[in-house]
Scaffold this active site. Sequence first.
Site, short mmCIF file in Angstrom:
data_model
loop_
_atom_site.label_atom_id
_atom_site.label_comp_id
_atom_site.label_asym_id
_atom_site.label_seq_id
_atom_site.Cartn_x
_atom_site.Cartn_y
_atom_site.Cartn_z
N ARG A 1 0.86 -1.18 0.00
CA ARG A 1 0.00 0.00 0.00
C ARG A 1 0.90 1.23 0.00
NH1 ARG A 1 -3.53 -2.72 -1.43
NH2 ARG A 1 -5.58 -3.11 -0.51
N GLU B 1 -4.24 7.77 -4.88
CA GLU B 1 -4.52 7.03 -6.12
C GLU B 1 -5.83 7.55 -6.72
OE1 GLU B 1 -4.41 2.82 -5.35
OE2 GLU B 1 -2.39 2.93 -4.54
N HIS C 1 -1.98 0.37 -9.61
CA HIS C 1 -2.55 -0.52 -8.61
C HIS C 1 -3.27 -1.70 -9.29
CE1 HIS C 1 -4.28 -0.87 -4.27
NE2 HIS C 1 -4.04 -2.05 -4.81
P1 NAD Z 1 -1.54 -11.71 4.19
O1 NAD Z 1 -2.40 -11.39 5.34
O2 NAD Z 1 -1.56 -13.08 3.60
O3 NAD Z 1 -0.01 -11.43 4.56
C1 NAD Z 1 0.44 -10.27 5.19
C2 NAD Z 1 1.68 -10.67 5.96
O4 NAD Z 1 2.29 -9.50 6.48
C3 NAD Z 1 1.34 -11.58 7.15
O5 NAD Z 1 2.20 -12.68 7.11
C4 NAD Z 1 1.60 -10.69 8.36
O6 NAD Z 1 2.07 -11.42 9.46
C5 NAD Z 1 2.68 -9.79 7.80
N1 NAD Z 1 2.86 -8.55 8.55
C6 NAD Z 1 1.93 -7.77 9.13
N2 NAD Z 1 2.50 -6.72 9.73
C7 NAD Z 1 3.83 -6.84 9.51
C8 NAD Z 1 4.95 -6.07 9.86
N3 NAD Z 1 4.83 -4.95 10.58
N4 NAD Z 1 6.17 -6.48 9.44
C9 NAD Z 1 6.32 -7.62 8.72
N5 NAD Z 1 5.29 -8.39 8.36
C10 NAD Z 1 4.06 -8.01 8.75
O7 NAD Z 1 -1.88 -10.63 3.09
P2 NAD Z 1 -1.40 -10.64 1.56
O8 NAD Z 1 -2.42 -11.27 0.71
O9 NAD Z 1 -0.01 -11.12 1.50
O10 NAD Z 1 -1.43 -9.08 1.26
C11 NAD Z 1 -0.60 -8.19 1.98
C12 NAD Z 1 -0.99 -6.77 1.66
O11 NAD Z 1 -0.63 -6.48 0.32
C13 NAD Z 1 -2.49 -6.52 1.73
O12 NAD Z 1 -2.88 -6.14 3.04
C14 NAD Z 1 -2.71 -5.42 0.73
O13 NAD Z 1 -2.62 -4.16 1.36
C15 NAD Z 1 -1.56 -5.58 -0.24
N6 NAD Z 1 -2.00 -6.12 -1.53
C16 NAD Z 1 -1.78 -5.39 -2.65
C17 NAD Z 1 -2.18 -5.87 -3.88
C18 NAD Z 1 -1.92 -5.08 -5.14
O14 NAD Z 1 -2.68 -5.22 -6.09
N7 NAD Z 1 -0.90 -4.27 -5.21
C19 NAD Z 1 -2.82 -7.13 -3.97
C20 NAD Z 1 -3.02 -7.86 -2.81
C21 NAD Z 1 -2.59 -7.36 -1.59
#
Ligand code: NAD
Length: 313
Positions: free
Chosen positions: A231, A260, A279
Amino acid sequence: MRLDRIGVDESVAAVFPPARLVDRLADATDEAGVDVTAVDGSPDALADCDAVVTLEHRETYLDLSWVHSIQAGVDRFPRERLREGNVVLTNSTGIHGDAVGETVAGFVLALARRIHEYAAAQTDSEWTRPDWDEAWTVAGERACVVGIGGLGRGIVDRLTGLGLDVDGVRRTPVPEPGVDRVYTTDRLREVIGDARFVVLAVPLTDATRGSIGRDELAAMDDEAYLINVARGGVVDQSALVAALRDDEIAGAALDVFETEPLPADSPLWDLEDVIVSPHCAAYTRDYYRHVSEIVTESVRRIADGDEPVNRVV
Ligand code: NAD
C-alpha cells in the site's frame, strides 16, 4: 448468520465486470438457497441483502451481517465500527500470490534487463541501446521481501525461480521455505542494506504506515530498487522522491501510492528508473473466479454454523 441474499457491489467493476461474479456466485450458491444480485450503493438496492461482496466501503454496510472485500487489504473499511455493529468482515487474502508474484518478477526483470526503457523509447520510434554497463542479470542478486503472507509467498517463489537469493522480514522469526534468512521487523533497517531489491508485501497498519522512510531509504544500497506492491502509505512518498532524486537508491517499481490515481503532477511519473503501475499488480482475468471460490466456501461454512473464510472482524 442468516444468508438469503448476497449483493455484488458495482465498485468491483474496477477489477472485473460485476455480472461475471453475480452469475458465477449465483450458480455456486444456488443449492444453498442463496440469491445473488448486483447492487449499487443505494439503500434500496441493498434492502433485501444480508451480505455484500465489494471493493469499496459504504455506510449502508453497517446494517448488513457480512461484508466481503475483494481485496486482501482491509484498510478501506472502518473495522472498529463494523465490530461494534456486529458485522462480519472477510477479505480475499490468499488469491493474489500468483499474479502479484509474476508482476514483481516482471518488475525485477524489466529493471535489470532495461525493458522499461525500450518500451518508453518505442513510443518515440527510437532505436536506443543501453550503455555497456547498464544492463545486468538478476541470478545471484539478493532480494528482501518484507511481509511473508500470501503475496510474499508468491513473490519468494518467483524470485527464487529467477535465481535470486531471498531474505525475508516478518513479525516472528519463523523460517520460511525458499527464504535464506528470516529477520524480525526490528531489524528491517539492517537487512534491507544487503538487498538489490527490497519488496514490500505488508498490510497497511499502524505499525507499517510510513515504515519505509528517509532512514530506511538511506540504509538501502545506492544500486538497490524499491518495489512496493503493498500500500502507498507503507512508504513515505516524499522521502522516496528525495532518495530517487539524490541517487540514494537506483530506482523503484511502484504499484501503489499515497494518493490514487497518482496525480498527474507527481514527480514519480518522470523520474528515471521508476516504473509506475496503476494498482493492478494482482489483476488477472481469473480474479472473479478466485473471489467466487472464497465466497462460496464461506457460504458453505456459514450454513454449517462455522466461521467464514478469512474473517478479519
Ligand atoms: P496476508 O495477510 O496473507 O499477509 C500479510 C503478511 O504481512 C502476514 O504474514 C503478516 O504477518 C505480515 N505482517 C503484518 N505486519 C507486519 C509487519 N509490521 N512487518 C512484517 N510483516 C508483517 O496478506 P497478503 O495477501 O499477503 O497481502 C498483503 C498486503 O498487500 C495486503 O494487506 C494489501 O494491502 C496488499 N496487496 C496489494 C495488492 C496489489 O494489487 N498491489 C494485492 C493484494 C494485496
